[in-house]
Motif scaffolding. Structure first.
Motif, short mmCIF file in Angstrom:
data_model
loop_
_atom_site.label_atom_id
_atom_site.label_comp_id
_atom_site.label_asym_id
_atom_site.label_seq_id
_atom_site.Cartn_x
_atom_site.Cartn_y
_atom_site.Cartn_z
N UNK A 96 147.16 46.42 77.54
CA UNK A 96 147.26 47.89 78.59
C UNK A 96 146.10 48.13 77.69
N UNK A 129 144.33 52.07 77.57
CA UNK A 129 145.10 53.46 77.68
C UNK A 129 143.84 54.29 77.51
N UNK A 143 145.93 55.48 72.65
CA UNK A 143 147.03 55.46 71.85
C UNK A 143 147.63 54.40 71.22
N UNK A 144 146.13 54.28 70.34
CA UNK A 144 146.21 53.93 69.00
C UNK A 144 147.09 54.14 67.96
N UNK A 145 147.79 53.15 66.77
CA UNK A 145 148.40 53.49 65.99
C UNK A 145 148.17 54.49 64.94
N UNK A 190 147.80 56.17 62.09
CA UNK A 190 147.56 55.49 60.19
C UNK A 190 147.09 54.08 59.76
N UNK A 206 145.05 46.36 62.15
CA UNK A 206 146.55 46.09 62.23
C UNK A 206 146.89 46.52 63.79
N UNK A 212 149.02 44.42 66.29
CA UNK A 212 150.17 45.17 67.12
C UNK A 212 150.65 43.88 67.45
N UNK A 266 152.44 41.11 66.73
CA UNK A 266 153.84 41.47 64.79
C UNK A 266 155.37 41.23 66.27
N UNK A 316 142.84 44.46 71.71
CA UNK A 316 144.66 44.54 71.14
C UNK A 316 145.42 44.28 71.99
#
Lengths: 256, 413
Positions: free
Chosen positions: A109, A111, A115-117, A119, A124, A128, A131, A176
């Protein structure tokens, strides 16, 4: 390249498993929402067939159902009716857990709002999907670094999203999306939050990916962004209004 | 998703909200601190009783032949009635014991329970609350008494029923101050007694002095209080290993002497200092049961706070949950992440509580003679309470997080 007739043959035989070449086949795809008693028919029977290695833009005015279609293609949502085949798998009948697995393995995806985390570092964020794929920590790091290097961000690995520019954030998102080597790269208005220079830069990344054989599906309402694609599907009122290869589309839009 | 990743994510989340996590955990920390500290102090008291009080009251490598057992709390009313009907421990019994234990270090008799208390007067000065014990001479060996001044009681004092006394160090000091007490006559229970000796100080146990007694020959004691009272026979052997076989021998000899049939229970009790420790333990067992119960209330409140914070956290991180789901997290991955976070949080609270309880116990141990001991089981109890709270109160928020729809979750900011 596929012909319209061939595509029609693929989408008009319900229940039949599509040929291996077809990454995405939808047959009579329907999605209705119940908005407080009033039924909104966002998709009213969409037939689309997309081959491996295609670069497709899905266009349409707001309310045409393109976001709904994007959610269905991305396995974030399930249809009320019709069939959706992804890589020969009948996705429309899958459970939530199976859909999560498909999202993880088959779909990358990108966006509009990245829409990244917030923190987590770039590295990382890219890790994701791996993971949730159960990849070991060392292997994850190696592959995430490679993916970031591929979008020229290997020097920003340990930065957080708020330390990156919009274009850089979107490139992290692309890294990602690609890290799990998905069947399709699904982009939802990928340049919607970017200035025109950065947009061009991001579109160039998509162009390169498409030229190396990555299947790219891009939802947009901007004709000049859609013009980068080799095929444009236009939705109107929850149905496919037109499905054209780039040449004819450009003529319609009066683009060079 | 591997557990290592889940735990790393949870720790990262807690570290990102240090102050909030701390306040969230305060309830659990305080409860566990209390649990650990109180249990450590009770445990310390048990050890203290075992090491000091029991030995001081019964004597080392010693057992007693008694009419009634020391620990009477564990008996039903029927048993108590039966004990009340037992014959007294008399001179005849003592003779039987002496005969069967010729190799004993000492076999003594002492006046039985309850020990009378009396005022001791010398030249108009009176000291009250002196424990009056009638003993035979070997009793002083059993108790490891050392004579500081004068001489101890002897067998001749016993035979001749002499009106003589040996004073405890505290009593002698209070009554005579700088004067040498040996040879002075004191008035006790309306009679005159000559002080023949003063014992060396035994010291205090739990603030209770062991030096406030008057020892007199048992024969003289019986002239005052009568002969029909029970006595206690003490047997001291050379080493701890000899105690059990000696007790077996004495029991058999007494049963024979009292003509008990094999089916009958013994109508006397044999006790070591273990019985005293047991008696104390029955008292503290109640505390061991009550303290965790009280602590549980605090922990439940702490658990509710954790649940509240976790629910808040789910709301705050809805967007993140949406992203994770889009990236392929299954409902159970999200559930596990939030559940593990609650468990790690609560266990951390338990751990902090253990540390602070342990330092409190250490402070008590340093400031008082109680050797407060943090036991492994109380730490295990505290940590499993913490983890249990995490599970119990983490499930609901975790389920809520897992059920979120990815599209609307991603739309949330």
């Amino acid at each position: 390249m596929s012909t319209t007739a061939e595509r029609r043959a693929v989408v008009s035989t319900p229940g039949a498993t599509p040929d291996k070449d077809w990454v995405i086949v939808t047959r009579g795809l329907k999605r209705e929402y119940d908005m407080g008693g009033e039924v909104v028919r966002a998709l009213r029977g969409v037939d689309i067939a997309i081959r491996r290695n295609e670069y497709v833009a899905i266009m349409g005015p707001s309310g045409s159902g393109k976001s709904t279609l994007m959610n269905l293609i991305g396995c974030l949502d399930t249809p009320n009716g019709g069939e959706y085949w992804l890589n020969g798998m009948l996705v429309s009948k899958m459970s939530d857990d199976q859909l999560a697995r498909v999202r993880n393995k088959e779909i990358g995806f990108v966006f509009q709002t990245f829409n990244l985390l917030p923190r987590a570092t770039a590295l990382h964020n890219v890790e994701l999907p791996l993971v949730y794929a159960g990849v070991s920590s060392d292997e994850r790091k190696r592959r995430a670094k490679a993916a970031l290097a591929a979008v020229q961000l290997d020097n920003r690995m340990h930065h957080r999203p708020n330390e990156l520019s919009g274009g850089q954030r979107q490139r992290v998102a692309i890294a990602r999306a690609l890290v799990n080597e998905p069947s399709i790269l699904l982009a939802d208005e990928p340049t919607g939050n970017l200035d025109s220079a950065t947009s061009t830069e991001i579109m160039k990344v998509f162009e390169e990916l498409a030229s190396t054989g990555q299947t790219v599906i891009m939802v947009t309402h901007e004709p000049d962004i859609a013009a980068h694609a080799r095929r444009v599907v236009v939705l109107r009122d929850g149905l496919v209004a037109s499905d054209d290869k780039r040449a004819t589309f450009k003529q319609q839009m009066g683009l060079p | 998703m591997q557990y290592r990743d889940v735990i790393a994510t949870a720790l990262g989340q807690i570290a990102a909200n240090k102050l909030r996590s701390f306040f969230t955990l305060l309830g659990i920390i305080v409860s566990v601190t209390f649990l650990i500290a109180v249990l450590a102090i009770i445990q310390g008291m048990n050890v203290y009783v075992q090491d000091n009080v029991a030995g001081a009251m019964i004597g080392t490598n010693t057992f007693q032949v008694r009419r009634s057992p020391i620990n009477i709390t564990r008996f039903a009313d029927d048993d108590l009635d039966r004990i009340a009907r037992r014959p007294i421990i008399s001179k005849t019994d003592a003779a039987v014991v002496r005969e069967v234990m010729p190799d004993a270090e000492a076999v003594s008799m002492q006046s039985g329970w309850p020990t009378p208390i009396a005022d001791v007067t010398w030249r108009g000065r009176t000291v009250g609350d002196a424990l009056v014990l009638g003993v035979t001479a070997p009793y002083q060996t059993v108790q490891d008494y050392r004579i500081a001044q004068g001489r101890p009681l002897t067998d001749i004092d016993e035979e001749e029923r002499r009106a003589v006394v040996v004073l405890g160090a505290d009593l002698a000091e209070k009554l005579f101050e700088e004067v040498d007490p040996v040879g002075k006559d004191v008035r006790l229970l309306g009679e005159w007694f000559t002080v023949i000796g003063v014992n060396a100080r035994k010291g205090q146990v739990l603030g209770q002095s062991f030096d406030g007694f008057v020892l007199m020959p048992l024969s003289r004691f019986e002239m005052i209080y009568g002969r029909r009272n029970t006595t206690t026979v003490s047997v001291k052997v050379a080493s701890a290993e000899e105690v059990a076989p000696a007790m077996a021998r004495v029991e058999e000899a007494l049963r024979v002497a009292r003509h008990l049939r094999p089916t009958q229970d013994s109508n006397f009790s044999l006790e070591t200092s273990d019985a005293l420790v047991d008696f104390w333990r029955t008292l503290t067992r109640v505390l061991f049961a009550i303290v965790p119960a009280i602590v549980s209330i605090g922990i439940v409140v702490g658990g509710i706070v954790i649940m509240n914070i976790m629910l808040m956290s789910v709301t705050e991180r809805t967007h993140e949950i949406g992203i994770r789901k889009a990236m392929g997290a299954r409902a159970r991955d999200i559930e596990r992440q939030f559940l593990v976070e609650a468990i790690v949080l609560a266990t951390l609270g338990g751990l902090l509580g253990v540390l602070s309880g342990w330092s409190m116990a250490s402070a008590v141990a340093a400031a008082s003679p109680l050797p407060a001991r943090v036991t492994t089981w109380s730490v295990v109890l505290a940590l499993s309470l913490g983890a249990g709270v995490g599970v119990a109160f983490g499930v609901y928020p975790a389920r809520r997080a897992a059920r979120l729809d990815p599209i609307s979750a991603m739309r949330a900011e």
